[in-house]
Structures are given as C-alpha cells and as structure tokens.
Design a protein around this motif. Structure first.
Motif, PDB file in Angstrom:
ATOM      1  N   GLU A 214      29.530  70.233  73.440  1.00 41.21           N
ATOM      2  CA  GLU A 214      28.529  70.240  74.514  1.00 41.21           C
ATOM      3  C   GLU A 214      28.674  69.041  75.450  1.00 41.21           C
ATOM      4  O   GLU A 214      28.151  69.056  76.564  1.00 41.21           O
ATOM      5  N   LEU A 215      29.362  68.010  74.993  1.00 39.70           N
ATOM      6  CA  LEU A 215      29.569  66.858  75.867  1.00 39.70           C
ATOM      7  C   LEU A 215      30.460  67.213  77.054  1.00 39.70           C
ATOM      8  O   LEU A 215      30.405  66.561  78.097  1.00 39.70           O
ATOM      9  N   ASP A 216      31.289  68.261  76.888  1.00 38.16           N
ATOM     10  CA  ASP A 216      32.210  68.654  77.955  1.00 38.16           C
ATOM     11  C   ASP A 216      31.713  69.864  78.739  1.00 38.16           C
ATOM     12  O   ASP A 216      32.432  70.371  79.602  1.00 38.16           O
ATOM     13  N   ASP A 217      30.516  70.331  78.439  1.00 40.72           N
ATOM     14  CA  ASP A 217      29.999  71.541  79.078  1.00 40.72           C
ATOM     15  C   ASP A 217      29.588  71.217  80.519  1.00 40.72           C
ATOM     16  O   ASP A 217      28.620  70.487  80.751  1.00 40.72           O
ATOM     17  N   SER A 218      30.319  71.749  81.488  1.00 38.27           N
ATOM     18  CA  SER A 218      30.049  71.435  82.899  1.00 38.27           C
ATOM     19  C   SER A 218      28.688  71.961  83.346  1.00 38.27           C
ATOM     20  O   SER A 218      28.022  71.359  84.193  1.00 38.27           O
TER      21      SER A 218
ATOM     22  N   ASP B 267      30.861  68.603  65.359  1.00 38.01           N
ATOM     23  CA  ASP B 267      31.801  69.117  66.362  1.00 38.01           C
ATOM     24  C   ASP B 267      31.086  69.935  67.435  1.00 38.01           C
ATOM     25  O   ASP B 267      31.487  69.923  68.610  1.00 38.01           O
ATOM     26  N   ALA B 268      30.034  70.655  67.038  1.00 41.37           N
ATOM     27  CA  ALA B 268      29.301  71.476  68.016  1.00 41.37           C
ATOM     28  C   ALA B 268      28.686  70.602  69.111  1.00 41.37           C
ATOM     29  O   ALA B 268      28.653  70.980  70.284  1.00 41.37           O
ATOM     30  N   TRP B 269      28.211  69.431  68.726  1.00 41.27           N
ATOM     31  CA  TRP B 269      27.656  68.510  69.721  1.00 41.27           C
ATOM     32  C   TRP B 269      28.759  67.999  70.646  1.00 41.27           C
ATOM     33  O   TRP B 269      28.556  67.887  71.858  1.00 41.27           O
TER      34      TRP B 269
ATOM     35  N   SER C  21      39.089  58.007  73.899  1.00 40.95           N
ATOM     36  CA  SER C  21      38.866  57.053  72.798  1.00 40.95           C
ATOM     37  C   SER C  21      37.376  56.777  72.626  1.00 40.95           C
ATOM     38  O   SER C  21      36.896  56.595  71.497  1.00 40.95           O
ATOM     39  N   ILE C  22      36.628  56.758  73.729  1.00 41.85           N
ATOM     40  CA  ILE C  22      35.180  56.543  73.633  1.00 41.85           C
ATOM     41  C   ILE C  22      34.522  57.715  72.899  1.00 41.85           C
ATOM     42  O   ILE C  22      33.633  57.527  72.061  1.00 41.85           O
ATOM     43  N   ARG C  23      34.977  58.939  73.194  1.00 37.98           N
ATOM     44  CA  ARG C  23      34.443  60.119  72.500  1.00 37.98           C
ATOM     45  C   ARG C  23      34.676  60.009  70.996  1.00 37.98           C
ATOM     46  O   ARG C  23      33.777  60.279  70.189  1.00 37.98           O
ATOM     47  N   ARG C  24      35.899  59.627  70.623  1.00 35.37           N
ATOM     48  CA  ARG C  24      36.214  59.513  69.191  1.00 35.37           C
ATOM     49  C   ARG C  24      35.348  58.446  68.529  1.00 35.37           C
ATOM     50  O   ARG C  24      34.847  58.638  67.410  1.00 35.37           O
ATOM     51  N   ASN C  25      35.154  57.336  69.213  1.00 36.22           N
ATOM     52  CA  ASN C  25      34.326  56.268  68.648  1.00 36.22           C
ATOM     53  C   ASN C  25      32.869  56.712  68.495  1.00 36.22           C
ATOM     54  O   ASN C  25      32.210  56.391  67.500  1.00 36.22           O
ATOM     55  N   LEU C  26      32.360  57.440  69.500  1.00 36.47           N
ATOM     56  CA  LEU C  26      30.983  57.936  69.423  1.00 36.47           C
ATOM     57  C   LEU C  26      30.810  58.882  68.235  1.00 36.47           C
ATOM     58  O   LEU C  26      29.836  58.790  67.480  1.00 36.47           O
ATOM     59  N   GLN C  27      31.758  59.801  68.064  1.00 30.92           N
ATOM     60  CA  GLN C  27      31.637  60.775  66.980  1.00 30.92           C
ATOM     61  C   GLN C  27      31.701  60.087  65.625  1.00 30.92           C
ATOM     62  O   GLN C  27      30.936  60.418  64.710  1.00 30.92           O
ATOM     63  N   SER C  28      32.591  59.103  65.512  1.00 37.19           N
ATOM     64  CA  SER C  28      32.726  58.393  64.241  1.00 37.19           C
ATOM     65  C   SER C  28      31.516  57.514  63.961  1.00 37.19           C
ATOM     66  O   SER C  28      30.963  57.520  62.859  1.00 37.19           O
TER      67      SER C  28
END
Length: 727
Positions: A337-341, A332-334, A319-326
């Motif tokens: 990268e948030l999940d890139d280990s 979407d490309a960014w 939910s935090i990810r969705r709020n940040l994107q909104s």
C-alpha cells in the motif's frame, strides 16, 4: 547612488500635492504611490484621499515616487514628520514602492534567526521600519537584480530598538497569473477602503481560531484568550453571538467550516493562531484516528509522507523502505500500500483539506468578510512576495480591509491582541502596530481603517499628541482595561510613574491587560523590582502573563528565581505551554542552584500527590537533564578547546542558549579574542542578553572594545551596537 538620491529627494518634493487646510490642529498623513499606479487609479485614489480629509480630518500629502529609491522616500517622510504644523503621523505605501530588505538586525525581530549565509532574499527581513522609524540608521548594501528589493544593514549609528515615529501600512496588489490585474485590484480595493470611511461600522463580533500545534495546544491558554476577548470588547456583550471561537479539532477536516465562519457578513475582527507560510495557512494536522482501521490508515499515510520527502531530497527510498519494514515489523500487505498511487492521491486530497492555500480563494470563491484580520502565523503577511495569504484576504471582493501579519516568521509566545480593545473605541489599526512594533510586523491594507467608536475618547488624537495629564486622567478614570493599559504605556517615561507604581498595578489591577502591560514596562526598564514582578506574575490567574513571566525568568536567570522555576516544574496543574517553557528554562540555571530548589519543592508537594516518589523521580530526572546543560560546551569555547568551525556553531547557538550565570565568563573570553571571524559573532551574541541579571558585567568589556583602536572598525562598530542593546 548618493547623487541620485539627492536628485530623487528634490524630484519627490516637486510632486507633493497638498490638500486645503481645514483647521490648524489637523494631523498629516502621507500617501506614497508609484507613478503608474497613480495614473491607473487616479480617480479611486482621489476619492480615498477625499475620505481621509473629510471623515478622518487628515492633511493629506500625496508623494508620487517616480524613481523607486527608498532613501528619497524616507527623507521626504522624515521632512514631512518634522514640519512645525500639520506634520504627518502616518503613511501608506501603495503599489510598487521599493522594498527595504534589512540585514544585521535579527535582534529586532520576534523570532527570525536565519543564517545570513543563506540567499539574501530569504535571510533578509522585508521591513517598512526603514520608512517609519527615523531613530534607526541604515547602510546601503545593494539592489536586488531580480526583485524590487533594496538591501540595507542596520547601522551602529542609530538606535538598536524599534520605536516607529509613524504608523504605516502596505497596499501592494500583484498580477499573479493575470498580467496587469494589479491595477484592477488596486482600484477595487481603494473603492472598498473609501466606502469603509464614508460609512464606518461599529464593531459587531470577534472570532478566534486555534490551529494544531498552536501554543502547545494548551486549553488553558485558549480559554483565557477567549475570556480576554470579553475584556477587550465589552461593548459586544449585548450583541447576540458576538464572541465566537473555533478549534481545529472541532471537525475532522476544519477547512470549509473555518472559511464559512470567516465569510460571515457581520464578522468584525478575526484572530487566527496557527502555523503558516507565505502561501499557506496550516489549519490542522492529519485527522486523529478513532478506530483501528483509521489508525492503520494514519500510519500508512505517515510512511508514504516520509518516503515522498526522502524521494524529494534524493535519498535511496528502497533502502528506507527496507529499514521501515524491519524496524516496525510491517506486514507485506502494508508495504504494497505504500506504493499505491491511488492512495497517494487520496493523501494529497485529504492533506489539501487541512490547509488554506492561495488557489483556494478562487477555487472556493472564498471571500473573507472579517474587517480586520490578525494573522498570528509565520510568513502569512509576506506582502513583499508576488502573492501572500494576507494580500488574498484584502484584495478579494469581501469586506476585509486590513490586518496585521509578519513578513517573516513570528514568535508564538507573543501578545497578539495587545491593545486590541482600542479597535472598538475607534482607534486606527496602524496605531496598534506602532504601539507594539517588531521589525517584521506590518499592517497589510489601509492603516487608517477604524471602526465607529463606542465612545468619543478622541483616542487617535491623544495617541499622536496627548499630554501626560490626559493619560493620567484616563488611567485613573477610564473603565476600559485597554485604555488603562494604553495610559500606562504612554506614561512609561514619566518620572511620576515609578517602578513601585507599576509593580502595584501588576499586583492589584483586576484587568489582565493592565497587569500584563505593567509587567512588560517593568521588563523594559531593567527595574530592580523585576525579580519581584516575575515572582508575582508566574502565579497570576492569566495564563499569558504566567507564560511571559516564565519566559522573562529564563532570560533574567537571577539565582533568586530558582525557587519560582522549581515551583512551576513541580506544579501538577501548570498549563501545557507554561510547563513546556518552564522545562526549557531549566537549562538556563546551574545544577547547584536549581536542583536543591526542585528537591525542596518536591518535599513540599509530596503530601498532595499520589505515588510521590514516582512523581518526584520524573520531575527530578527532567530537571537533571536540563540544568547546567551548556556548562561543558561554553567552558570548552572559553578555553579555546573547540575547532574553529565548532566554535562558530556554538557562538551562533549562544544568541539564545547562553545561561546568564555564564555570561561574565563569555565576556571575559571575548575580551581576549583577536580573531575577527569569532569576535564579531560573539559580540553580536552578547547583545541578545539585555535581560540577563549579569548583563551589566558585560558592558565594561564591550565599552573597552568600542574604543580599542587595535581592533578593526567593523569590530568597534559591532561592539557599539551591542553596547546600545545592553545599555
């Protein structure tokens, strides 16, 4: 416990060892060591003691603590200090000496204000003021079940200010990951400390480092500090590259550059200003971006850090990810990268390059050589833990012998180099802490360490037993600023050194340290001249004195000072830290008092600023937002219009956030309270406001509560503590 203490005192006296008398004027020094460390390092200890005797002419008393009871050690030290001849003036605690953990004494700290409802190991202050300040009195609470901690409450019976009778230091090696290694470390350290006595060095250089966020990153503060180093250490002027400075912004990743500077073989003293923890020196923030791509990487790093923190505390990261994107309209490309280990790993590696942590000492073979270190950072001096930054410095094979650090968090707006210039005159490091004490500050390492003096002033003897005539002579004739400042400090109780004399030194001395010392002594005296002192100091050429003046102005709150505060708020070139403190200070003045002063000052500066209306609008908006900020909340409290829970929260805030003009109203409300759960913290909060111009109006209320037998003994004792703090 009491019976055991008596036996321990007797036993400790039985294991005192005395050195042969050299001459009648020798000063005493106590070496307190646990029995196992004594056995393991007996040879090295004997050599260290021999150097104390032959090179520093101490009468050494070795106290072997075989029982581990703080009360016994304190009683023994007090007895040795009270001797008519060769009384001790200092002590060092070596090895596993019991650790006093002090509670109900946060007013004696520079910054520590943690709720005592938190775990005791974290909310108590590890402090050897228990051992070295006999004016303080303590009530035993309990012994910790998992650590060598003994918890004490500061008692109302004793003083409510810190005035150590002894200087002291801690040499406490720990095992870390290698069982039994503490004794190897101890022996090596004692050899190093002994060598420093047998072959003392003159001061060769001084180094200053400033980390990110230090003093609001005020360039003026840092420039003035370096200028003050020239005044502290004039003997270095003829030495090449003797005054050294480094800022975190000098390189993208400053860590290794700083390590190299601290390993310089000719480095005498290092001042390190940054944030910290017991295991970390926070050197710099994430590198500032200079290109569009670096800015993108910086933002992604911030987002990944936020998500990691959220995950750590158990929040819903989806939910935090969705709020940040909104909210930030992230592509979407960014988001991918948030999940890139791999990128997360790179973040961790680069973050590691912004700090010094405990493992770095072994990883990089980091061996600091600064003989004396000043860790001006929270918790770096947490010697009571299994390891800390300060311990790593002194127990490395490098040449670092000792330093000053805080066992808990420390105030940014302090005078970290107070009396530092005495080091080049051969004054022992322990005296610097004794002359400028806080509950949390300690010498980590040998407190008797001293450089070879530039001139033979016999200052160590003078500090411990000098007479007024000696200090008057030095005040008049010494060309050294810090010796003049020391003379003022030592003469502060003299009736011949009047408030007017101190005010004159503040106004006319060409030396920053003398002016600042005079200012602080006036502040301690509760002087009628202090308003005038603040008005002068607020515009002094020394940024640190300006900063102290603004902070004192906030605590004092006299309506006559509204014009001075308005001047700082409207000044177009106030340094960053002074400007920050001045704006915060506006909340301690009433709107009726401050806003007209600001408006008047804005009219005066209008001809000298571009777009004066826009400038005035911004300044006035800030003043309006802050002035009178606490009026409504404190009025609700005093009218009983708050819930019990909200009232407790408000009272806790009021240790700091209680404007002086509202203090009499709060005192009046205190006098009516019957609920001990509110009355006790409110009495404690009142005691934080000794500098307030209205504090004298609080004293009658507190004195009445002290004597009112209808109140509980706990309330009367808290009232007594507050009375002593305000008096």
């Amino acid at each position: 416990m009491r019976k055991r203490n008596i036996y321990s005192i007797i036993s400790l006296w039985c294991v005192l060892f005395f050195c042969p008398t050299l001459h009648a004027e020798r000063k005493g020094f106590a070496v307190v060591i646990d029995s196992i460390s004594y056995q393991q390092a007996q040879h090295e200890l004997a050599e260290y003691i021999r150097a104390l005797e032959s090179k520093q002419h101490f009468k050494v008393y070795t106290v072997v603590d075989r029982w581990g009871v703080p009360d016994s050690i304190r009683a023994t030290l007090k007895g040795l200090h009270a001797q008519p001849h060769e009384a001790i003036i200092g002590a060092v605690f070596i090895g596993d000496i019991p650790i006093p953990m002090i509670r109900d004494a946060q007013h004696l700290c520079s910054a520590f204000k943690m709720s005592q409802k938190m775990p005791w190991q974290e909310s108590s202050v590890p402090s050897d003021r228990y051992y070295d300040d006999f004016s303080l009195q303590f009530d035993f609470l309990k012994r910790d079940s998992t650590a060598p901690y003994y918890y004490y409450s500061l008692s109302a019976r004793g003083s409510q200010q810190v005035h150590p009778d002894l200087f002291s230091g801690r040499i406490r090696p720990t095992d870390g990951d290698t069982p039994g290694s503490r004794y190897t470390k101890l022996k090596a350290y004692l050899q190093k400390a002994t060598e420093a006595k047998l072959h003392p060095e003159r001061m060769m250089s001084v180094f200053v480092y400033t980390g990110s966020g230090s003093l609001s990153e005020s360039k003026t503060a840092h420039i003035d500090e370096m200028a003050s180093m020239h005044a502290h250490f004039p003997s270095l002027a003829h030495r090449p590259n003797a005054y050294r400075y480094m800022d975190y912004s000098d390189e993208k990743l400053i860590k290794q550059k700083l390590m190299n500077a601290l390993m310089s073989p000719d480095l005498s003293v290092a001042f390190m200003h940054h944030h910290g923890d017991y295991d970390t020196q926070y050197l710099s923030a994430w590198p500032k971006p200079s290109t569009a791509e670096e800015a993108r990487e910086y933002l992604l790093h911030c987002y990944r850090s936020s998500l990691n923190r959220a995950w750590h505390f158990g929040y819903d990261t989806d939910s935090i990810r969705r709020n940040l994107q909104s909210r930030d309209q992230l592509p979407d490309a960014w988001m991918a990268e948030l999940d890139d280990s791999a990128l997360a790993k790179d973040d961790s590696l680069e973050s590691a390059m912004t700090n010094i942590v405990l493992s770095d000492f072994a990883r990089y073979a980091f061996r600091p050589n600064c003989r004396v270190a000043f860790w001006d950072a929270c918790y770096n001096g947490s010697w009571h833990r299994e390891n800390c930054i300060a311990n790593e410095y002194i127990f490395q094979p490098g040449k670092t012998i000792c330093g000053l650090g805080g066992s808990v968090n420390v105030l940014q707006d302090k005078w970290p180099d107070r009396f530092a210039g005495l080091l080049e005159q051969g004054v022992m490091i322990g005296f610097l802490n004794q002359l400028n004490p806080d509950l949390e500050m300690h010498v980590v390492g040998d407190p008797t360490f001293a450089f070879f003096p530039e001139q033979d002033h016999s200052l160590n003897d003078l500090i411990s037993s000098g007479k007024q005539k000696d200090w008057k002579r030095l005040l008049r004739h010494s060309p050294h600023p810090d010796i003049q400042a020391l003379a003022l400090h030592q003469l502060q109780e003299s009736k011949e050194l009047s408030d007017q004399h101190l005010l004159e030194y503040l106004k006319t001395s060409p030396y920053e340290s003398v002016r600042l010392e005079a200012f602080l002594l006036l502040q301690q005296r509760h002087s009628d001249d202090f308003v005038s002192a603040i008005e002068n100091a607020a515009y002094d050429n020394f940024e640190l004195l300006q900063r102290f003046a603004v902070n004192a102005l906030i605590k004092n709150g006299d309506p006559r000072l509204a014009n001075t505060l308005a001047g700082k708020l409207c000044d177009v070139n106030t340094s960053a830290r002074v400007a920050f403190n001045a704006l915060q200070g506006a909340q301690f003045f009433s709107r009726q008092n401050l806003l007209p002063a600001v408006e008047d000052r804005l009219r005066q500066v209008a001809p000298y600023v571009v777009q004066p209306e826009t400038y005035a609008k911004g300044v006035l908006k800030n003043a309006e937002n802050y002035a009178g900020r606490w009026d409504e909340e404190i009025e609700k409290l005093c009218k009983g219009e708050m819930s019990h829970k909200r009232a407790l929260t408000q009272i806790n805030f009021m240790r700091i956030y209680c404007p002086p003009y509202l203090l009499p109203q709060v005192a009046g409300y205190t006098a009516t309270l019957k609920d001990d759960e509110l009355l006790l913290p409110l009495l404690e909060a009142l005691g934080w406001h000794r500098q307030a111009y209205t504090s004298a109006q609080v004293l009658p209320v507190v004195e009445k509560l002290m004597k009112d037998t209808s109140h509980s003994e706990q309330v009367r004792q808290e009232a007594l503590k507050t009375y002593k703090r305000l008096k």
